[in-house]
Design an enzyme around this catalytic site. Structure first.
Site, mmCIF file in Angstrom:
data_model
loop_
_atom_site.group_PDB
_atom_site.id
_atom_site.type_symbol
_atom_site.label_atom_id
_atom_site.label_comp_id
_atom_site.label_asym_id
_atom_site.label_seq_id
_atom_site.Cartn_x
_atom_site.Cartn_y
_atom_site.Cartn_z
ATOM 1 N N ASP A 13 14.511 18.131 8.841
ATOM 2 C CA ASP A 13 13.198 17.541 9.095
ATOM 3 C C ASP A 13 13.112 16.920 10.499
ATOM 4 O OD1 ASP A 13 10.631 16.836 8.535
ATOM 5 O OD2 ASP A 13 11.125 15.272 7.082
ATOM 6 N N ASN A 61 5.214 25.569 2.891
ATOM 7 C CA ASN A 61 5.042 25.652 4.350
ATOM 8 C C ASN A 61 4.005 26.681 4.815
ATOM 9 O OD1 ASN A 61 8.511 24.920 5.270
ATOM 10 N ND2 ASN A 61 6.745 23.557 5.156
HETATM 11 C C1 FPP Z 1 10.754 20.364 9.619
HETATM 12 O O1 FPP Z 1 10.170 19.940 10.794
HETATM 13 C C2 FPP Z 1 11.321 21.693 9.617
HETATM 14 C C3 FPP Z 1 10.775 22.803 9.025
HETATM 15 C C4 FPP Z 1 9.393 22.970 8.611
HETATM 16 C C5 FPP Z 1 11.628 23.940 8.727
HETATM 17 C C6 FPP Z 1 11.818 24.853 9.888
HETATM 18 C C7 FPP Z 1 13.157 24.679 10.453
HETATM 19 C C8 FPP Z 1 13.493 25.210 11.606
HETATM 20 C C9 FPP Z 1 12.549 26.018 12.407
HETATM 21 C C10 FPP Z 1 14.848 25.005 12.123
HETATM 22 C C11 FPP Z 1 15.520 26.336 12.253
HETATM 23 C C12 FPP Z 1 15.826 26.906 10.973
HETATM 24 C C13 FPP Z 1 15.821 28.243 10.663
HETATM 25 C C14 FPP Z 1 16.296 28.657 9.322
HETATM 26 C C15 FPP Z 1 15.414 29.282 11.620
HETATM 27 P P1 FPP Z 1 8.706 19.369 10.692
HETATM 28 O O2 FPP Z 1 7.789 20.339 11.346
HETATM 29 O O3 FPP Z 1 8.373 19.054 9.282
HETATM 30 O O4 FPP Z 1 8.833 18.061 11.539
HETATM 31 P P2 FPP Z 1 7.894 16.780 11.465
HETATM 32 O O5 FPP Z 1 8.046 16.245 10.070
HETATM 33 O O6 FPP Z 1 8.459 15.884 12.506
HETATM 34 O O7 FPP Z 1 6.507 17.246 11.754
#
Ligand code: FPP
Length: 222
Positions: A13, A61
């Site tokens: 996160d 997501n």
């Molecule tokens: C949370 O950050 C992360 C995600 C939604 C998952 C995606 C993860 C990645 C892109 C890292 C790489 C992983 C892979 C498997 C390619 P957020 O957007 O929720 O952050 P925030 O809460 O600060 O907005």
């Protein structure tokens, strides 16, 4: 505990907040998050971690802005394309999530292909198993398992339900990491974290490093 089976799971996160703090678009945070993950895979494979399971993309997501979803999907393609690096580190790729042939599955073909190719091209590796949860939600996993168990006419026991999870061979999680100051589980591995320690850290995922990984692993020793 058998240290050979150490299972670390990560809710990655804080990519968005990491980017905002630097005046960058959210997508830059995800790009940095993918690089951080590649570093953690390397670091974990050199430690006593046998299973690393990461929450790459949840069933929730898909509602994010289209451009952000496209970017995150592209990063999955990038991660699954790191075949030579994964092979150098003896890492076997695995995936859990909603089956591609299930009605309502939204995983585009290019991501399906990248997942299948990474699994195929790393299947000979005997080291750490990297499981990426993509289009994953624990409640969907458990509901599907329960339906399949009922259809099989088997007795309703924990061991029998376990057999119908997306990957029945995944061992229980020893430590669940969640970065960026959130102390929630967010529908991740609800069955598998039954007895897990939980490591919450304020650091956003792009800053999570081997020192943090060691701190999380240390939690499993006491
Ligand atoms: C949370 O950050 C992360 C995600 C939604 C998952 C995606 C993860 C990645 C892109 C890292 C790489 C992983 C892979 C498997 C390619 P957020 O957007 O929720 O952050 P925030 O809460 O600060 O907005």
């Amino acid at each position: 505990m058998n240290s050979k089976q150490l299972h670390v799971a990560c809710i990655m996160d804080g990519n968005g907040r990491w980017a905002r703090k630097r005046g960058l678009p959210r997508t830059a945070g995800h790009t940095a998050g993918e690089e951080s993950l590649a570093d953690i895979v390397r670091a974990a494979s050199k430690r006593e971690v046998s299973y690393l399971t990461v929450f790459g993309f949840s069933t929730e997501n898909w509602v994010r802005p289209r451009a952000e979803v496209r970017h995150i999907l592209g990063l999955h393609k990038k991660l699954f394309g790191r075949i030579s690096e994964l092979n150098e580190n003896n890492v076997r790729v695995n995936w859990i999530g909603r089956p591609f042939d299930e009605p309502g599955s939204r995983t585009p073909l290019y991501v399906q292909r990248a997942i299948r190719k990474a699994i195929e091209d790393t299947k000979q590796n005997s080291g750490m198993v990297l499981t990426v949860a993509f289009d994953y939600g624990s409640r969907s996993e458990l509901t599907r398992a329960a339906k399949m168990l009922v259809a099989s006419n088997s007795e309703l026991t924990p061991a029998n339900l376990q057999n119908f999870l997306y990957d029945a061979s995944l061992p229980p999680v020893d430590v669940l990491v969640r970065t960026s100051g959130e102390s929630r589980i967010s529908n991740f591995l609800l069955w598998q974290i039954n007895a897990a320690k939980i490591y919450f850290t304020e650091r956003p995922w792009p800053d999570f490093d081997a020192v943090d990984l060691d701190a999380a692993i240390a939690l499993t020793k006491n």
